[in-house]
Design a protein around this motif. Sequence first.
Motif, PDB file in Angstrom:
ATOM      1  N   ALA A 141     135.904  20.246 142.055  1.00  0.00           N
ATOM      2  CA  ALA A 141     136.714  19.531 140.947  1.00  0.00           C
ATOM      3  C   ALA A 141     137.142  18.303 141.716  1.00  0.00           C
ATOM      4  O   ALA A 141     137.415  18.426 142.860  1.00  0.00           O
ATOM      5  N   GLY A 142     137.271  17.409 140.739  1.00  0.00           N
ATOM      6  CA  GLY A 142     137.752  16.116 141.372  1.00  0.00           C
ATOM      7  C   GLY A 142     138.433  15.283 140.500  1.00  0.00           C
ATOM      8  O   GLY A 142     138.713  15.307 139.139  1.00  0.00           O
ATOM      9  N   LEU A 143     139.150  14.147 141.018  1.00  0.00           N
ATOM     10  CA  LEU A 143     140.065  12.997 140.209  1.00  0.00           C
ATOM     11  C   LEU A 143     139.545  11.575 140.712  1.00  0.00           C
ATOM     12  O   LEU A 143     139.107  11.621 141.929  1.00  0.00           O
ATOM     13  N   GLY A 144     139.526  10.836 139.668  1.00  0.00           N
ATOM     14  CA  GLY A 144     138.793   9.335 140.460  1.00  0.00           C
ATOM     15  C   GLY A 144     139.040   8.661 139.285  1.00  0.00           C
ATOM     16  O   GLY A 144     139.678   8.675 138.186  1.00  0.00           O
ATOM     17  N   VAL A 145     138.849   7.298 139.618  1.00  0.00           N
ATOM     18  CA  VAL A 145     138.960   5.945 138.906  1.00  0.00           C
ATOM     19  C   VAL A 145     137.680   5.007 139.254  1.00  0.00           C
ATOM     20  O   VAL A 145     137.332   4.662 140.526  1.00  0.00           O
ATOM     21  N   ASP A 146     137.062   4.539 138.212  1.00  0.00           N
ATOM     22  CA  ASP A 146     136.029   3.549 138.280  1.00  0.00           C
ATOM     23  C   ASP A 146     136.469   2.247 137.803  1.00  0.00           C
ATOM     24  O   ASP A 146     137.527   2.265 136.677  1.00  0.00           O
ATOM     25  N   TYR A 147     136.492   0.975 138.204  1.00  0.00           N
ATOM     26  CA  TYR A 147     137.146  -0.222 137.905  1.00  0.00           C
ATOM     27  C   TYR A 147     135.730  -1.193 137.541  1.00  0.00           C
ATOM     28  O   TYR A 147     135.064  -1.425 138.561  1.00  0.00           O
ATOM     29  N   ALA A 148     135.621  -1.771 136.495  1.00  0.00           N
ATOM     30  CA  ALA A 148     134.523  -2.675 136.198  1.00  0.00           C
ATOM     31  C   ALA A 148     134.929  -4.027 136.797  1.00  0.00           C
ATOM     32  O   ALA A 148     135.816  -4.735 136.180  1.00  0.00           O
ATOM     33  N   PHE A 149     134.057  -4.551 137.569  1.00  0.00           N
ATOM     34  CA  PHE A 149     134.094  -5.903 138.393  1.00  0.00           C
ATOM     35  C   PHE A 149     133.469  -6.954 137.094  1.00  0.00           C
ATOM     36  O   PHE A 149     133.993  -7.966 136.967  1.00  0.00           O
ATOM     37  N   ASN A 150     132.544  -6.480 136.510  1.00  0.00           N
ATOM     38  CA  ASN A 150     131.963  -7.283 135.213  1.00  0.00           C
ATOM     39  C   ASN A 150     131.108  -6.244 134.488  1.00  0.00           C
ATOM     40  O   ASN A 150     131.291  -5.049 134.652  1.00  0.00           O
ATOM     41  N   GLU A 151     130.316  -6.698 133.708  1.00  0.00           N
ATOM     42  CA  GLU A 151     129.583  -5.816 132.842  1.00  0.00           C
ATOM     43  C   GLU A 151     128.775  -4.711 133.286  1.00  0.00           C
ATOM     44  O   GLU A 151     128.441  -3.595 132.880  1.00  0.00           O
ATOM     45  N   HIS A 152     128.034  -4.943 134.329  1.00  0.00           N
ATOM     46  CA  HIS A 152     127.275  -4.193 135.108  1.00  0.00           C
ATOM     47  C   HIS A 152     127.690  -3.439 136.578  1.00  0.00           C
ATOM     48  O   HIS A 152     126.874  -2.733 137.004  1.00  0.00           O
ATOM     49  N   VAL A 153     128.864  -4.148 137.131  1.00  0.00           N
ATOM     50  CA  VAL A 153     129.085  -3.479 138.627  1.00  0.00           C
ATOM     51  C   VAL A 153     130.389  -3.019 138.355  1.00  0.00           C
ATOM     52  O   VAL A 153     131.315  -3.590 137.861  1.00  0.00           O
ATOM     53  N   PHE A 154     130.566  -1.876 139.029  1.00  0.00           N
ATOM     54  CA  PHE A 154     132.213  -0.999 139.116  1.00  0.00           C
ATOM     55  C   PHE A 154     132.282  -0.499 140.449  1.00  0.00           C
ATOM     56  O   PHE A 154     131.294  -0.287 141.195  1.00  0.00           O
ATOM     57  N   GLY A 155     133.654  -0.711 140.897  1.00  0.00           N
ATOM     58  CA  GLY A 155     133.929   0.202 142.157  1.00  0.00           C
ATOM     59  C   GLY A 155     134.606   1.481 141.800  1.00  0.00           C
ATOM     60  O   GLY A 155     134.800   2.012 140.545  1.00  0.00           O
ATOM     61  N   ARG A 156     134.555   2.372 142.794  1.00  0.00           N
ATOM     62  CA  ARG A 156     134.858   3.600 142.341  1.00  0.00           C
ATOM     63  C   ARG A 156     135.819   4.175 143.779  1.00  0.00           C
ATOM     64  O   ARG A 156     135.731   3.967 144.962  1.00  0.00           O
TER      65      ARG A 156
END
Length: 228
Positions: free
Chosen positions: A172-187
């Motif tokens: 089990a986990g918790l996370g956040v993804d953040y979109a830098f632009n339309e095609h690239v995201f950080g995690r």
Amino acid sequence: MKLLPCTALAALLAAPAARAADISMPVTAPSPAVVDWSGFYFGAEGGYGWLAGEIPETVFTAGKTEAASGGTAGVFVGYDHQLDNRMVIGIEGAYSYNWNDNDYVVSSPLPILNGQSVTFGTEWRASVEGRLGYAWGKALVYASGGFASTRLEGSFSLTGQGYDDVLNGWTAGLGVDYAFNEHVFGRLKVRYSDYGNTDLVTKATGLPGLSDTKLTQASITAGIGFNF
């Protein structure tokens, strides 16, 4: 000259009306644009993990937890579908390699085990998880859970042989993804995995009838991903 009083009176009447118009039309800040997370994605991640093995009381006087920690790096791939209410549902598979070996000396009431040296750690980890999240602006906050598997390996000085075992359990986990632009995201993500019990103590010592060992693992990772 009679026009001057009329002009002044009109100006006085127009000023309150203009102020009332300004008050009745407040400026509202635009709401943040929501990223659409629907589609396939893949990426890579790395971080740090902590492995814990709960040794049974038949080996230690009152039981003991041996820990191994180290770096981890891997890849992930998945698919998300975003609903009209900003909820996001998806499925993700991940595979990583661990560097978390630990060496320690056994302290045991059993003379044959006391003073022996042990090494243990996990080599790889794989998981398949469903995830449920909520999109807010450029961020996706989510919880995940599902199946996890890992390969445990080590050696024991008493037998002079190595041992390994593939363990299966849940994660089990918790996370956040953040979109830098339309095609690239950080995690950024934290995970906990329970791999159940293993008879590695019996395998390591060659002594039958010893209780099983419970294996768990926690990790925190950061990564980068690509939507398409």
